[in-house]
Design a protein around this motif. Structure first.
Motif, PDB file in Angstrom:
ATOM      1  N   THR A   1     -12.713  19.564  22.017  1.00  0.00           N
ATOM      2  CA  THR A   1     -12.580  19.444  20.692  1.00  0.00           C
ATOM      3  C   THR A   1     -13.864  18.880  19.910  1.00  0.00           C
ATOM      4  OG1 THR A   1     -10.437  18.599  21.345  1.00  0.00           O
ATOM      5  CG2 THR A   1     -11.099  18.421  18.904  1.00  0.00           C
ATOM      6  N   ASN A   2     -14.316  19.717  19.033  1.00  0.00           N
ATOM      7  CA  ASN A   2     -15.387  19.450  18.244  1.00  0.00           C
ATOM      8  C   ASN A   2     -15.186  18.861  17.172  1.00  0.00           C
ATOM      9  OD1 ASN A   2     -16.776  20.701  20.153  1.00  0.00           O
ATOM     10  ND2 ASN A   2     -16.715  22.474  18.915  1.00  0.00           N
TER      11      ASN A   2
ATOM     12  N   ALA B   1     -15.506  26.803   6.775  1.00  0.00           N
ATOM     13  CA  ALA B   1     -15.605  25.531   7.428  1.00  0.00           C
ATOM     14  C   ALA B   1     -14.338  25.051   7.989  1.00  0.00           C
ATOM     15  CB  ALA B   1     -16.105  24.497   6.659  1.00  0.00           C
ATOM     16  N   GLN B   2     -13.399  25.499   7.169  1.00  0.00           N
ATOM     17  CA  GLN B   2     -11.872  25.164   7.644  1.00  0.00           C
ATOM     18  C   GLN B   2     -11.486  25.931   8.867  1.00  0.00           C
ATOM     19  OE1 GLN B   2      -9.266  26.131   4.303  1.00  0.00           O
ATOM     20  NE2 GLN B   2     -10.626  25.007   2.666  1.00  0.00           N
ATOM     21  N   LEU B   3     -11.625  27.379   8.784  1.00  0.00           N
ATOM     22  CA  LEU B   3     -11.511  28.010   9.977  1.00  0.00           C
ATOM     23  C   LEU B   3     -12.168  27.729  10.937  1.00  0.00           C
ATOM     24  CD1 LEU B   3      -9.852  30.450  10.713  1.00  0.00           C
ATOM     25  CD2 LEU B   3     -11.858  32.028   9.962  1.00  0.00           C
ATOM     26  N   GLN B   4     -13.461  27.235  11.004  1.00  0.00           N
ATOM     27  CA  GLN B   4     -14.201  26.671  11.952  1.00  0.00           C
ATOM     28  C   GLN B   4     -13.671  25.596  12.781  1.00  0.00           C
ATOM     29  OE1 GLN B   4     -18.024  26.513  10.408  1.00  0.00           O
ATOM     30  NE2 GLN B   4     -18.550  28.659  11.008  1.00  0.00           N
ATOM     31  N   ARG B   5     -13.082  24.708  11.801  1.00  0.00           N
ATOM     32  CA  ARG B   5     -12.349  23.501  12.373  1.00  0.00           C
ATOM     33  C   ARG B   5     -11.339  23.695  12.896  1.00  0.00           C
ATOM     34  NH1 ARG B   5     -14.691  20.800   7.912  1.00  0.00           N
ATOM     35  NH2 ARG B   5     -13.056  21.497   6.521  1.00  0.00           N
ATOM     36  N   LEU B   6     -10.469  24.846  12.475  1.00  0.00           N
ATOM     37  CA  LEU B   6      -9.099  25.119  13.165  1.00  0.00           C
ATOM     38  C   LEU B   6      -9.684  25.525  14.589  1.00  0.00           C
ATOM     39  CD1 LEU B   6      -7.031  26.785  10.431  1.00  0.00           C
ATOM     40  CD2 LEU B   6      -6.520  24.755  11.580  1.00  0.00           C
ATOM     41  N   MET B   7     -10.724  26.531  14.612  1.00  0.00           N
ATOM     42  CA  MET B   7     -11.048  27.120  15.931  1.00  0.00           C
ATOM     43  C   MET B   7     -11.382  26.263  16.817  1.00  0.00           C
ATOM     44  SD  MET B   7     -10.269  30.353  15.568  1.00  0.00           S
ATOM     45  CE  MET B   7     -11.060  31.677  15.892  1.00  0.00           C
ATOM     46  N   ALA B   8     -12.209  25.338  16.323  1.00  0.00           N
ATOM     47  CA  ALA B   8     -12.540  24.315  17.463  1.00  0.00           C
ATOM     48  C   ALA B   8     -11.704  23.305  17.689  1.00  0.00           C
ATOM     49  CB  ALA B   8     -13.934  23.398  16.659  1.00  0.00           C
TER      50      ALA B   8
ATOM     51  N   THR C   1      -1.372  29.602  21.259  1.00  0.00           N
ATOM     52  CA  THR C   1      -2.566  29.592  20.372  1.00  0.00           C
ATOM     53  C   THR C   1      -2.153  29.948  18.900  1.00  0.00           C
ATOM     54  OG1 THR C   1      -4.040  30.414  22.046  1.00  0.00           O
ATOM     55  CG2 THR C   1      -4.987  30.504  20.028  1.00  0.00           C
ATOM     56  N   LEU C   2      -1.261  31.061  18.994  1.00  0.00           N
ATOM     57  CA  LEU C   2      -0.800  31.441  17.582  1.00  0.00           C
ATOM     58  C   LEU C   2       0.013  30.462  16.882  1.00  0.00           C
ATOM     59  CD1 LEU C   2      -0.504  35.414  18.241  1.00  0.00           C
ATOM     60  CD2 LEU C   2      -2.192  34.164  16.684  1.00  0.00           C
ATOM     61  N   LYS C   3       0.905  29.817  17.660  1.00  0.00           N
ATOM     62  CA  LYS C   3       1.916  28.715  17.255  1.00  0.00           C
ATOM     63  C   LYS C   3       0.993  27.558  16.897  1.00  0.00           C
ATOM     64  CE  LYS C   3       5.544  26.377  19.052  1.00  0.00           C
ATOM     65  NZ  LYS C   3       5.551  25.358  20.233  1.00  0.00           N
ATOM     66  N   GLU C   4      -0.137  27.203  17.493  1.00  0.00           N
ATOM     67  CA  GLU C   4      -0.999  26.019  17.013  1.00  0.00           C
ATOM     68  C   GLU C   4      -1.548  26.355  15.656  1.00  0.00           C
ATOM     69  OE1 GLU C   4      -1.990  24.596  21.751  1.00  0.00           O
ATOM     70  OE2 GLU C   4      -3.515  24.406  20.118  1.00  0.00           O
ATOM     71  N   LEU C   5      -2.092  27.609  15.544  1.00  0.00           N
ATOM     72  CA  LEU C   5      -2.829  27.756  14.509  1.00  0.00           C
ATOM     73  C   LEU C   5      -2.063  27.987  13.143  1.00  0.00           C
ATOM     74  CD1 LEU C   5      -5.517  30.632  15.462  1.00  0.00           C
ATOM     75  CD2 LEU C   5      -5.840  28.479  14.886  1.00  0.00           C
ATOM     76  N   ARG C   6      -0.698  28.362  13.574  1.00  0.00           N
ATOM     77  CA  ARG C   6       0.403  28.660  12.326  1.00  0.00           C
ATOM     78  C   ARG C   6       0.656  27.241  11.817  1.00  0.00           C
ATOM     79  NH1 ARG C   6       6.293  31.415  13.269  1.00  0.00           N
ATOM     80  NH2 ARG C   6       6.816  30.937  10.703  1.00  0.00           N
ATOM     81  N   GLU C   7       0.789  26.150  13.028  1.00  0.00           N
ATOM     82  CA  GLU C   7       1.247  24.879  12.396  1.00  0.00           C
ATOM     83  C   GLU C   7       0.302  24.383  11.382  1.00  0.00           C
ATOM     84  OE1 GLU C   7       1.437  22.951  15.931  1.00  0.00           O
ATOM     85  OE2 GLU C   7       3.448  23.820  16.425  1.00  0.00           O
ATOM     86  N   HIS C   8      -1.112  24.835  11.627  1.00  0.00           N
ATOM     87  CA  HIS C   8      -2.155  24.157  10.592  1.00  0.00           C
ATOM     88  C   HIS C   8      -2.023  25.160   9.287  1.00  0.00           C
ATOM     89  CE1 HIS C   8      -3.802  21.304  13.440  1.00  0.00           C
ATOM     90  NE2 HIS C   8      -3.939  22.176  14.210  1.00  0.00           N
ATOM     91  N   TRP C   9      -2.024  26.414   9.714  1.00  0.00           N
ATOM     92  CA  TRP C   9      -2.083  27.246   8.296  1.00  0.00           C
ATOM     93  C   TRP C   9      -0.779  27.025   7.829  1.00  0.00           C
ATOM     94  CZ3 TRP C   9      -2.882  32.346  11.748  1.00  0.00           C
ATOM     95  CH2 TRP C   9      -4.260  32.334  12.132  1.00  0.00           C
ATOM     96  N   SER C  10       0.256  27.118   8.128  1.00  0.00           N
ATOM     97  CA  SER C  10       1.440  26.912   7.557  1.00  0.00           C
ATOM     98  C   SER C  10       1.526  25.575   6.655  1.00  0.00           C
ATOM     99  CB  SER C  10       2.841  27.287   8.250  1.00  0.00           C
ATOM    100  OG  SER C  10       2.818  26.587   9.281  1.00  0.00           O
ATOM    101  N   SER C  11       1.220  24.644   7.185  1.00  0.00           N
ATOM    102  CA  SER C  11       1.190  23.302   6.573  1.00  0.00           C
ATOM    103  C   SER C  11       0.338  23.168   5.400  1.00  0.00           C
ATOM    104  CB  SER C  11       0.814  22.210   7.498  1.00  0.00           C
ATOM    105  OG  SER C  11      -0.420  22.341   7.721  1.00  0.00           O
ATOM    106  N   SER C  12      -0.873  23.597   5.305  1.00  0.00           N
ATOM    107  CA  SER C  12      -1.625  23.527   4.228  1.00  0.00           C
ATOM    108  C   SER C  12      -2.582  24.283   3.682  1.00  0.00           C
ATOM    109  CB  SER C  12      -2.351  22.057   3.948  1.00  0.00           C
ATOM    110  OG  SER C  12      -3.372  22.075   5.068  1.00  0.00           O
TER     111      SER C  12
END
Lengths: 193, 373
Positions: free
Chosen positions: A101-102, A124-131, A172-183
């Motif tokens: 985790t970066n 930058a948001q996407l980068q943080r999500l990816m990291a 992976t998609l589920k995790e990303l989706r959690e962040h995406w769908s929240s805000s």
């Protein structure tokens, strides 16, 4: 985007020792290979050199490789193998659970997302999500999204079971989706495009 | 048929057809997705999110490789592959036109054209009718060149920045850059010279000499091109070179013609180019050209000899200045023998035995050693 079907006639010409076929084949796959290399290391010189070596070794062994190879999968897999062997700090090749985790964990991702509003901020948001994903999660997503590969091809490249790839991708998609769908998605919705 | 109605944003971005629409404006995909959106207005938000995400992801995965860079890498690869094919072949093939050598020459020419395309284009746009003479060529290349003229009666040795050594015959001139750029090594010759070129497939060595162009990957050979003589001669001692008439080379470059007529030379072969007839004739080297006699044999055997003495011997053989700590290197000994290796390869081997390194600086070679190891 080129899919991973056997390159047919070009591949046979390559195997027969036709330098032009080598050139065409390399031209066709060079960017894919370079781009993939950059997922595995930030040392772009190392990536360029490793790709050269990969092609030259393939050229030397051209009469020993099969007639009906899925060229793209084969190349990506070889590059991955070569590059990871050359990297000083070993990439985690076995455990999916090792998280690199970066992101500084004290500030929540959502808060940072709301802070950024510009286009650069979105990146930058996407980068943080990816990291926040493990390297293997990032790689699976990348191979599917950027390289247009099917799960069984990804499995071959990364040396995993097909089912594990499917599971990892799903998680992976589920995790990303959690962040995406929240805000993030809310924020994206508010922006016009 | 996939049922996209249940898809969420992340499902969409993993769908290839969707990505083709979102990222590449693929006409077929566009038609499908526009129709689909009309039929499912309730999914419009999800589609919009997904499209946005797909574009962001695509930017996230973008790399810094330009098309030029990729082309360069492909060229470098082709040269590398040709070089390997060359090494696999027999050293001399008398029936050169019927052998595979000829088959790959066409490919070599293509690579050459592509690799120098940009540079050639630049010089060409300024002046379409290019003169073949030395003075015109040098002038066109700009003032960044160093010129050496041999007015003495002996051969003059010159060390180039890549470690190649040129032995320049009397009454001859050569112009070359102080530092070669990465993509090519170009020199201009008037008169006669023996070249011992350091191998570097990524950066071919080109010699412009009186209406001819000789291309080298790494080898040793003589070019004889005096302006007051009707012929240009190139003969090869080791390795392989390609020779082109400058007219052909430049015409092919302008028209993009891939069938460039050139001659490939292997050891003990030579080509004579008749300027008036614009013809290349290939033959075996019957009588070595004068300069070959003045180049000492470069076979060397060092039997349990101090490294410093080896370096002194190399200095003499190649006529170049080596800068090193004599006291230090007098104490280290080794046994090494050389036959076809060029200066750089010899230095590599010698330096490796004592863990030293070397560098070409301003026409001399500086060796950095830390005593014996």
């Amino acid at each position: 985007m080129a899919t991973s079907n056997p390159s047919g006639e070009l591949w046979l010409r390559f195997k027969a020792g036709d330098e032009r076929a080598l050139g065409e084949l390399a031209r066709l796959h060079y960017r894919s290979l370079y781009n993939y290399g950059l997922r595995l290391t930030t040392d772009s010189d190392l990536v360029w050199d490793t790709i050269q070596d990969l092609w030259l070794e393939l050229w030397d062994r051209r009469d020993k490789v099969g007639d009906a190879v899925f060229v793209k999968t084969y190349l990506l897999k070889s590059l991955r193998y070569k590059l990871l062997r050359r990297l000083p700090n070993q990439y985690p090749t076995r455990t999916d659970e090792l998280t690199y985790t970066n992101t500084p964990s004290e500030s929540p991702v959502e808060q940072q997302i709301i802070d950024d509003e510009s286009m650069a901020g979105q990146m930058a948001q996407l980068q943080r999500l990816m990291a926040s994903l493990t390297k293997r999660q990032q790689e699976v997503l990348y191979l599917r999204f950027y390289q247009n590969l099917e799960n069984h091809e990804i499995a071959q490249i990364m040396g995993m079971e097909r089912q594990s790839v499917a599971n990892l991708l799903h998680r992976t998609l589920k995790e990303l989706r959690e962040h995406w769908s929240s805000s993030l998605l809310l924020l994206l919705l508010q922006m016009c495009w | 048929m996939i049922d996209y109605r249940t898809y969420e944003a992340e499902d969409f971005i993993l769908d290839e057809s969707f990505r083709r629409w979102a990222l590449q404006a693929d006409p077929q995909a566009t038609a499908f997705w526009e129709a689909w959106q009309l039929q499912h207005p309730d999914r419009a938000d999800v589609v919009r999110q997904a499209r946005r995400l797909a574009r962001n992801l695509s930017d996230y995965y973008a790399d810094d490789a330009t098309e030029d860079r990729i082309q360069q890498e492909v060229n470098r690869l082709m040269l590398g592959a040709l070089d390997r094919s060359a090494q696999e072949e027999e050293p001399v093939r008398p029936l050169w036109y019927a052998s595979p050598v000829w088959r790959w020459t066409a490919a070599a020419c293509v690579v050459l054209l592509a690799a120098f395309g940009y540079w050639q284009y630049r010089t060409d746009t300024q002046q379409t009718a290019v003169s073949g003479t030395y003075a015109a060529r040098v002038e066109q290349a700009g003032n960044a060149l160093i010129e050496k003229t041999n007015t003495s009666a002996q051969t003059l040795n010159i060390l180039l920045s890549d470690g190649s050594v040129v032995s320049l015959a009397p009454r001859s001139s050569i112009s070359y850059p102080a530092r070669f750029d990465k993509a090519s090594r170009t020199v201009y010759l008037q008169g006669e010279a023996f070249f011992d070129v350091v191998k570097n497939p990524a950066s071919p060595f080109l010699i412009y000499a009186n209406h001819t162009i000789t291309k080298v990957l790494g080898t040793s050979f003589v070019v004889r091109a005096y302006e007051d003589e009707p012929d240009v001669q190139v003969s090869v001692r080791t390795g392989r070179v390609s020779v082109y008439a400058q007219n052909d080379y430049e015409r092919a470059r302008q028209t993009g013609d891939r069938q460039l007529r050139g001659v490939v030379l292997t050891p003990n072969q030579q080509v004579t180019y008749n300027i008036k007839g614009d013809r290349l004739d290939k033959s075996l080297v019957e009588r070595p050209m004068a300069i070959l006699a003045t180049i000492p044999s470069r076979e060397q055997t060092f039997d349990d000899m101090p490294i410093a003495q080896m370096l002194l011997a190399l200095e003499k053989t190649y006529g170049v200045d080596l800068v090193f700590n004599e006291d230090d290197l007098m104490r280290c000994r080794a046994t090494i023998s050389f036959a076809e290796e060029n200066l750089m390869e010899r230095l590599d081997v010698i330096c490796q035995t004592v863990g030293a390194s070397f560098e070409v600086i301003d026409g001399q070679i500086v060796i950095d050693s830390k005593g014996c190891q």
